[in-house]
Write a protein that holds these residues in place. Structure first.
Motif, mmCIF file in Angstrom:
data_model
loop_
_atom_site.group_PDB
_atom_site.id
_atom_site.type_symbol
_atom_site.label_atom_id
_atom_site.label_comp_id
_atom_site.label_asym_id
_atom_site.label_seq_id
_atom_site.Cartn_x
_atom_site.Cartn_y
_atom_site.Cartn_z
ATOM 1 N N GLU A 94 0.730 -1.074 0.021
ATOM 2 C CA GLU A 94 0.141 0.095 -0.020
ATOM 3 C C GLU A 94 0.872 1.280 -0.142
ATOM 4 O O GLU A 94 0.557 2.205 -0.679
ATOM 5 C CB GLU A 94 -0.956 0.143 1.286
ATOM 6 C CG GLU A 94 -2.019 -1.233 1.161
ATOM 7 C CD GLU A 94 -2.990 -0.810 2.310
ATOM 8 O OE1 GLU A 94 -2.916 0.204 3.153
ATOM 9 O OE2 GLU A 94 -3.934 -1.604 2.207
ATOM 10 N N ALA A 98 0.883 3.855 -2.802
ATOM 11 C CA ALA A 98 0.637 5.339 -2.571
ATOM 12 C C ALA A 98 1.706 6.351 -3.134
ATOM 13 O O ALA A 98 1.512 7.259 -3.669
ATOM 14 C CB ALA A 98 0.394 5.647 -1.117
ATOM 15 N N GLN A 101 1.642 6.438 -6.837
ATOM 16 C CA GLN A 101 0.479 7.257 -7.314
ATOM 17 C C GLN A 101 0.784 8.770 -7.118
ATOM 18 O O GLN A 101 0.562 9.491 -7.911
ATOM 19 C CB GLN A 101 -0.736 7.026 -6.511
ATOM 20 C CG GLN A 101 -2.253 7.875 -6.848
ATOM 21 C CD GLN A 101 -2.691 7.501 -8.408
ATOM 22 O OE1 GLN A 101 -2.055 6.195 -9.011
ATOM 23 N NE2 GLN A 101 -3.288 8.310 -8.972
ATOM 24 N N ASP A 102 1.452 9.118 -6.011
ATOM 25 C CA ASP A 102 1.811 10.349 -5.658
ATOM 26 C C ASP A 102 2.952 10.937 -6.767
ATOM 27 O O ASP A 102 2.681 12.149 -7.283
ATOM 28 C CB ASP A 102 2.752 10.703 -4.275
ATOM 29 C CG ASP A 102 1.556 10.302 -3.389
ATOM 30 O OD1 ASP A 102 0.379 10.552 -3.735
ATOM 31 O OD2 ASP A 102 1.924 10.123 -2.200
#
Length: 550
Positions: A94, A98, A101-102
């Motif tokens: 995760e 994340a 994605q950032d």
């Protein structure tokens, strides 16, 4: 009640385990694993079955149904044909997801910033190869930005997009460098390159910032001014023929005005930099098509593989990378106006055939299209090459040459119309003074040098030199000491033996003849007044581009 097996007990815990035979067939499984399998699609189910059959290193990770899992396998209760598999969700997944994605959002945001920058931005490798450019570079050059990708700075100099490459300077000094790149398409371009250094102190990337100083300098020099002066920037509404002092240019101007009501093809001939594009603007503004577009295409700047789609447009999906909406070509954009085909001698032979067809039929067909479309376009072509000789040598289609050569106009080089040199210099001084918020002027010694220079680059070279002097010089009066090294060498003169005295005599002769023309009407009267022969006066007047009634 019979005691519960450990296997049965673990089935109720949120563990992903399964018992399989040697073929990967499931014998027992936990409730959590069964729920996982029930949610898989066909592709994911095949991937899981493959994992259950293939021998691989324990702890190997793989992605399945939105989860990053680690796979552990071992023998089960001494059963040779059974295997126990345990799948553990990677706790870092995760966080990694994340982080990715950032990073993706940051890249998208950076791309939006680059594309919306008003200044041009180019990102290059340490080898000088272009990796990325933004839309403003296309706005400055008029060339699709995709063309620059993968090209070196040296090649862009060769093709004429840049006057000077900063690459060598930046690599050598590892410091930012700036160069004036001249004026193109109404822009006055200055480029600054900044190196990005790696941990070893070596150049890793070079970021180029490209700006139009004709827009910036008035604000810089007149801080607090609410708007630009109306004459700060040269626009298409201003006269495109600012100087007509020589008889040669006056004759061209008169001829253009005489033939411009005839909607025929014009072929502009002359060396590089003589002002063919300026004359094309004048033809457009003084013709019945002045309310239509003047669309310029540089046939030598656009790659051959892109030229057809640029001229004639393309339909949606015509080729890989094509816009899904299709794109109008230059002929369609110029419908009702004028299409200016600069450097027509560089057009590839296969495209010459298609251009000839359009000129004959007044119809175009987009790349990938099946229907033709009528276009109402007047064509002006320009070249610095001998098209007739090219046609005789098979390098240019003879039929296209005669189709273009209906109204040929030859613009003489600047060295053949010296009467225009100093008026042009004064014109550009005044123009750039207004554009840059300056009050600079030319010294007499500098005027003498400008008048005597050969100007192999013609008007463009003169304009760029004036602009360069005005930007770089700290003095209000521009002198010989402000000249770049190459202009201080006497080799640039038309005659290396020309002395300052000779140039002064020539200027005095011109001034004397100009004064005489204000008083006397004919060369005979001038000759009598100056105690010279009529033939000498006529020869001198021709030399300086002066005219009289006879």
């Amino acid at each position: 009640m019979a005691p519960m097996r450990l296997l049965d007990m673990t089935s109720y815990f949120p563990l992903l385990w399964v018992i399989t035979d040697q073929f990967g067939q499931i014998k027992e499984e936990s409730i959590s694993f069964q729920e996982l399998r029930d949610g898989l699609n066909h592709t994911e189910e095949k991937e899981l079955t493959k994992k259950l059959c293939v021998n691989e290193k324990n702890g190997a990770s793989f992605y399945l149904s939105g989860q990053l899992l680690r796979h552990f396998k071992m023998g089960y209760q001494n059963e040779a044909n059974l295997q126990a598999h345990l799948f553990i969700e990677d706790p870092e997944f995760e966080a990694i997801q994340a982080e990715l994605q950032d990073e993706k959002q940051a890249n998208q945001e950076l791309n939006r910033i680059l594309e919306h920058s008003y200044d041009g931005i180019s990102i290059n490798t340490a080898d000088g190869i272009t990796l990325k450019v933004n839309n403003s570079v296309e706005r400055f050059t008029g060339i699709p930005k995709e063309y620059f990708i993968g090209k070196s700075a040296e090649k862009l100099v060769t093709r004429g997009f840049l006057q000077e490459s900063l690459y060598s300077r930046i690599i050598k000094t590892k410091k930012p460098a700036t160069a004036f790149q001249g004026g193109k398409n109404g822009h006055q371009i200055v480029m600054t390159g900044s190196p990005l250094l790696n941990n070893n102190g070596e150049v890793d990337k070079i970021i180029y910032n490209i700006r139009d100083v004709s827009e910036l300098l008035p604000y810089y020099r007149k801080f607090g001014q609410e708007s630009l002066p109306t004459d700060a920037i040269y626009t298409s509404n201003q006269s495109p023929l600012p100087v007509l002092h020589s008889s040669a240019m006056a004759d061209i101007h008169e001829m253009v005005n005489r033939i411009n009501q005839i909607d025929a093809t014009v072929l502009l001939l002359g060396e590089t930099g003589v002002g063919k594009d300026v004359l094309a603007k004048h033809i457009h503004q003084s013709s019945p098509r002045r309310n239509g577009e003047l669309v310029k295409v540089n046939c030598g700047a656009i790659p051959a593989e892109l030229m057809e789609s640029e001229l004639f447009g393309y339909e949606a999906g015509a080729f890989s990378g094509a816009s899904r909406y299709g794109k109008a070509g230059m002929f369609e954009m110029a419908d009702g106006g004028i299409l200016f085909l600069d450097e027509i001698g560089e057009l590839a032979l296969p495209l010459q055939v298609k251009l000839l067809q359009v000129l004959q039929d007044r119809e175009i067909r987009r790349v990938g299209g099946s229907k033709t479309k009528r276009v109402d376009v007047r064509v002006i072509a320009a070249t610095n090459r001998d098209l007739k000789e090219m046609a005789e040598n098979g390098k240019f289609r003879e039929d296209l040459y005669y189709r273009l050569n209906i109204l040929p106009i030859r613009i003489p080089p600047l060295r053949e119309r010296r009467a225009d040199i100093l008026p042009l210099a004064e014109y550009y001084i005044n123009h750039f003074n207004a554009a840059f918020g300056m009050t600079k002027m030319l010294s007499k010694p500098l005027k003498h040098l400008l008048f005597s220079n050969r100007w192999s680059g013609n008007v463009r070279e003169l304009a760029n030199l004036i602009q360069r002097l005005m930007i770089l010089s700290k003095n209000d009066e521009l002198g010989l000491e402000d000249l770049p090294e190459e202009y201080r060498d006497s080799k640039g003169s038309e005659n290396e033996s020309n002395s300052l005295l000779q140039l002064t005599v020539e200027q005095a002769e011109r001034n004397l003849l100009e004064d005489a023309l204000r008083t006397y009407k004919t060369t005979y009267e001038i000759a009598e007044a100056l105690q010279s022969s009529q033939a000498t006066i006529a020869r001198k007047m021709k030399k300086y581009g002066l005219t009289s009634t006879s």
